[in-house]
Design a protein around this motif. Structure first.
Motif, short mmCIF file in Angstrom:
data_model
loop_
_atom_site.label_atom_id
_atom_site.label_comp_id
_atom_site.label_asym_id
_atom_site.label_seq_id
_atom_site.Cartn_x
_atom_site.Cartn_y
_atom_site.Cartn_z
N VAL A 106 57.31 114.90 -13.28
CA VAL A 106 58.09 113.70 -12.92
C VAL A 106 58.32 112.85 -14.17
N VAL A 122 51.95 110.03 -9.03
CA VAL A 122 52.13 111.39 -9.55
C VAL A 122 50.75 112.00 -9.86
N ASP A 168 54.59 119.14 -9.53
CA ASP A 168 55.92 118.65 -9.94
C ASP A 168 55.81 117.85 -11.25
N GLN A 190 52.55 119.01 -5.29
CA GLN A 190 51.61 119.32 -6.38
C GLN A 190 52.31 120.09 -7.48
N MET A 235 57.46 114.30 -3.46
CA MET A 235 56.84 115.06 -4.56
C MET A 235 55.77 116.01 -4.05
N GLY A 288 50.71 115.90 -9.51
CA GLY A 288 51.90 116.13 -10.33
C GLY A 288 51.63 115.91 -11.80
N ASP A 321 61.04 118.10 -12.38
CA ASP A 321 61.48 118.34 -10.99
C ASP A 321 62.08 117.07 -10.41
#
Ligand code: NDP
Length: 445
Positions: free
Chosen positions: A227, A244, A225, A223, A221, A249, A310
């Motif tokens: 999730v 995350v 993203d 930055q 993963m 994220g 993502d």
């Protein structure tokens, strides 16, 4: 066992531990080969771990040169405790029999009983002659990647080792007991700011989520993203949310009750879907899925964060897999480590190939990943997600609660630890982090 406990509570020195007499038997939560068929014909959901998990004395096994005998202060319930106890999808006695054929030492595991448990915190009592890094008296936690590192396939990424196994699930002498046998390369330092039970609940789920999301072996993963996390307050999901958030994220957490949504909000997760309220019907019947419902989930995610995920953190399996593949962004990644609701997956491949999506299979973590995940716990950057604590005698009840999805986060189990809250050696770090962050999941008593 009383002398062992006293030495632990007094934090005795290594020489004192080395001189302690090791009892001939120990108390352990175990299942029996003779009961492999007790649930024949019973629907999965009605198979009751309280019937199959027994607490009783078993012999202390001999120690191999690369192993340590540990005094277990606390352990935890993992979903694999449930799988073993309901003998699904296969009986773990088959795994013990296969392990038993590998070597004279491995033969010890092939027994009429299986001591369960893939997490532990405690103290090293004995180190085998070939153990370099750990000595009696060391306070440790245990990760569950069990392998013979003399096999070339174990190098580079040890999760690819042909003889890789999950300790306490595919091996005997697991952590739901007063003593346990582990390979020395399963040991990690106990985080000092945590109690025994807080330290015991992390390794399996935390390391699994670390590999799935952070490691280059998983979704790696980055930055920003988005999730999507199924079961976002469950064992692995609750660590996933933290990874995350820590990694910059944007988590979209799926849960099934307002109480769980409240926990998510307290963790800092703002985008939340209550799947029970949304009442998605991804399947029309046992054979046909409903693309309109996949689309509805996708719309709900866009309404919350403005774009498609993502990454999808996937583990429910058959019930959600088609939807996960559908909603992930063009070029995005679905990372899967399990299939709780059924392992025969179905998805529409057109959405997969035309939109250049990726699917990554992930399983636990190698030693390096587990160590890095444990380091983050030790630094207070990732926190335990323990909601309740049970005694070893209550192991069956705790496994039942996980099986019936009556729990949040992780369930701790006290083994030798006489009560909760013991074992903190770094109160300064604990105070700096603050009780609130460490107890978000705790149920009121
Ligand atoms: P938990 O039961 O603690 O959490 C899973 C959560 O997933 C549940 O609380 C529930 O949350 C959600 N869930 C369950 N069924 C469904 C469904 N049909 N549809 C949508 N959501 C669902 O389990 P863990 O997180 O500890 O483990 C999850 C799975 O991962 C298990 O199968 C386990 O065996 C596996 N696992 C695999 C590992 C590996 O290394 N390969 C390591 C660790 C776990 P809610 O009701 O709130 O939505």
């Amino acid at each position: 066992m009383q002398k062992i406990l006293e030495a632990i509570l007094e934090q005795a020195d290594s020489a004192t531990f080395a001189k302690l007499e090791i009892p001939k038997t120990y108390r352990a939560a175990h299942i029996l080969k003779s009961e492999e068929s007790i649930f024949a014909g019973v629907p999965s959901k009605d198979k009751d771990p309280r019937k199959s998990i027994h607490i009783g004395e078993v012999p202390v096994p001999e120690l191999a040169a690369d192993e340590c005998l540990i005094a277990v202060m606390a352990s935890s319930i993992n979903f694999n405790t449930v799988w073993s106890a309901i003998f699904e999808p296969i009986s773990t006695f088959g795994a013990l029999a296969r392990l038993g054929k590998e070597s004279a030492w491995a033969k010890r595991h092939d027994l009429e009983y299986h001591v369960l448990g893939s997490d532990a915190s405690g103290v090293v009592l004995r180190s085998g002659a070939a153990v370099r890094s750990w000595k009696p008296g060391d306070q440790i936690t245990v990760h569950c990647n069990h392998l013979d590192d003399q096999d070339p396939s174990a190098h580079n990424d040890s999760m690819l080792a042909t003889n890789q196994r999950i300790w306490g699930y595919e091996t005997n002498f697991g952590g739901l007991a007063d003593l346990a046998v582990v390979k020395a390369n399963q040991l990690m330092p106990k985080p000092g700011h945590l109690s025994w039970e807080e330290a015991a609940v992390n390794a399996l789920c935390n390391s699994t989520s670390y590999r799935m999301l952070v490691s280059k072996n998983g979704a790696a993963m980055k930055q920003g993203d988005v999730v999507l996390i199924w079961g976002a307050t469950g064992g692995i999901g609750a660590y996933a949310v933290q990874y995350v958030l820590n990694g910059g994220g944007i988590p979209v957490g799926v849960v099934s009750s307002p109480e769980k949504a409240k926990i998510l909000r307290a963790m800092g997760c703002e985008a939340i879907i209550d799947r029970r309220t949304a009442n998605y019907k991804f399947w029309n019947d046992d054979d046909t899925q409903n693309e309109a419902e996949w689309r509805r989930l996708g719309k709900d995610i866009r309404a919350l964060v403005g774009e498609d995920p993502d990454i999808v953190f996937e583990h429910p399996g058959r019930s959600t897999f088609g939807a996960s593949i559908y909603v992930v962004k063009r070029g995005g990644t679905v990372v899967s480590c399990a299939a709780t609701s059924g392992f025969m997956m179905e998805f529409d491949n057109r959405h997969f190939w035309m939109r250049l999506k990726r699917l990554i299979g992930s399983h636990f973590a190698n030693y390096r990943e587990a160590f890095e995940a444990n380091r983050l716990i030790s630094k207070g950057m990732i926190h335990p997600v323990m909601s309740q604590v049970f005694s070893l005698e209550q192991t069956g009840e705790a496994a039942y609660q996980v099986h019936q999805n009556l729990h949040e986060g992780k369930l701790g189990v006290l083994c030798l630890a006489p009560k909760e809250g013991m074992g903190v050696t770094d109160p300064e770090l604990r105070a700096k982090i603050g009780e609130q962050k460490l107890t978000i999941f705790r149920r009121a008593k």
